[in-house]
Every structure is written in C-alpha cells, then in structure tokens.
Scaffold this motif. Structure first.
Motif, PDB file in Angstrom:
ATOM      1  N   SER A  88     -25.633  -1.445  22.786  1.00  0.00           N
ATOM      2  CA  SER A  88     -26.068  -1.605  24.171  1.00  0.00           C
ATOM      3  C   SER A  88     -26.068  -0.243  24.862  1.00  0.00           C
ATOM      4  O   SER A  88     -25.146   0.548  24.700  1.00  0.00           O
ATOM      5  N   TRP A 145     -26.267  -7.094  28.343  1.00  0.00           N
ATOM      6  CA  TRP A 145     -26.635  -8.339  27.659  1.00  0.00           C
ATOM      7  C   TRP A 145     -26.291  -9.548  28.517  1.00  0.00           C
ATOM      8  O   TRP A 145     -27.081 -10.484  28.644  1.00  0.00           O
ATOM      9  N   SER A 186     -34.254  -9.514  26.595  1.00  0.00           N
ATOM     10  CA  SER A 186     -33.776  -8.339  25.863  1.00  0.00           C
ATOM     11  C   SER A 186     -34.745  -7.944  24.753  1.00  0.00           C
ATOM     12  O   SER A 186     -34.949  -6.747  24.495  1.00  0.00           O
TER      13      SER A 186
END
Length: 221
Positions: free
Chosen positions: A118, A125, A182
C-alpha cells in the motif's frame, strides 16, 4: 436442478457439499495491529465455515505480525516459508517513509512471494470501502476520513481505531466495491505507464489477496 457427477449419475449428498478450501497461507505483515486484526478476522470466518464441512484439506491460515518493514520483512517471510509448507506466502507492507519500498517488492517477487503493498498505508485499502480516492493525502489524514465514514454508518461508535479487532467484519459489506475501486486505481496508473509502486500514490494491491480469501468466507451452495 439435480446436479450430476462426471459419470452422469446423481451426486450423493456428501459429494454435493464437498468444497475445496484455500490451503495453507502464510501472511507476514509489517503492522502489528490493523493488518493482523483484519486478516485474523478472515482466518476465523474461513476456519469456522470449513471445520464442519467436508473438505479436501483442513484450512490453516497463519498470520504473523512482525513490526518489521520492507526488505527486512521480506527476508523474515523467506525464513518463515523455509520452516513450513504453504500453498501461498504473502507479505503485507506499506510505503510510509521506507526508502527500500520498491526494492523490497522486486526481491519478494523474484523469490516467489506474493506482495500486498500500500502506498502510503493499509488504511487506504480500508478507505476505498467507503469512497474513491484519486489524489495523494497525508497518511495521518486517513484515520480522520475513516472516522467520518464510521460515524455516518454508525460503525464502532463513529471512531476508527487501529486496534479495532472487528475491522474486517465492519468493512466486509463494502468489500466488493473496495476491490473494484482499488483495481481501477491500479489500472489507471498502468494505463498511464506508471509501474513504480513508490510513485503510485494513492495505490494498493491488498485487494489481490483479499479477493482470493473472501471466496471462502461463504460456503458454496
């Protein structure tokens, strides 16, 4: 409709409910709070569902919180992999202020590890469960944004807490949209010829691991 087996005969009751589990996963995380709580939530759900069903192999998801980062974390995961038998090994870590972020990802993939990274932090997330995010924000702002969404949806008394043990449970109703957001975010970078993770902010690949695991959070009919 009655389901038939490969021989064209009616399936027996046991044969009809047999479901193959995800095997043995080793998940090694940089964080010792949010990430471990999140994946331990998934672990508990999967194990509770499969324990009372007929399966090929017993589910065993092992989550390790290490408080280590990047290359050190990758090396730790490699050591742990050598001590057990796992169908998949994942490392979960953030960009934060780590200078070896890109190098750690390259090393991990070269060694056959899967990476859920990330940029900048795991909270990205979580935030994608509730909203799109196209522009970089300071990682300290993620908690306030999550708390705002928690308040609007009456989650955990309106407060995001890194130590909240039920973090997967409360975000699960929105996990499909988070995966979509995402994945599209990652695709947008790639379509613009951006492939260096440290230059892709905000971005995450946590969805790749979660998408695999959530298939086993509900028994097949």
């Amino acid at each position: 409709m009655t389901k038939l087996n490969r021989g064209g005969h009616k399936r027996s009751r046991k044969e009809a409910i047999k479901q193959v589990g995800p095997g043995n996963f080793l998940i090694v995380t940089e964080g010792t709070e949010t990430e471990v709580n999140y994946f331990n939530n998934i672990k508990k759900i999967i194990e509770s569902l499969f324990r009372n069903n007929i399966i090929v192999d017993k589910i065993s998801l092992k989550v390790e919180g290490t408080a280590r980062s990047t290359k050190v974390l990758v090396n730790e995961a490699l050591k742990k992999r050598s001590l057990g038998t796992y169908s998949e090994v994942w490392v979960v870590f953030d960009k934060d202020d780590n200078d070896d972020f890109d190098e750690a990802i390259i090393i991990a993939k070269k060694e056959g590890l899967n990476v859920a990274w990330s940029n900048e932090c795991f909270e990205l997330w979580l935030l994608l469960h509730f909203q799109d995010l196209k522009s970089a924000i300071n990682r300290t702002d993620y908690s306030s944004k999550l708390s705002s969404h928690f308040k609007n949806k009456n989650i955990n008394k309106g407060t995001y807490d890194k130590n909240f043990p039920g973090i997967f449970d409360v975000t699960y109703p929105f996990v499909e949209i988070a995966i979509q957001r995402s994945s599209l975010l990652l695709l947008d970078y790639n379509n613009n010829n951006k492939f260096c993770p440290s230059k892709m902010n905000p971005c995450t690949t946590v969805q790749e691991l979660v998408e695999i695991l959530i298939k086993y959070t509900k028994p097949k009919s």
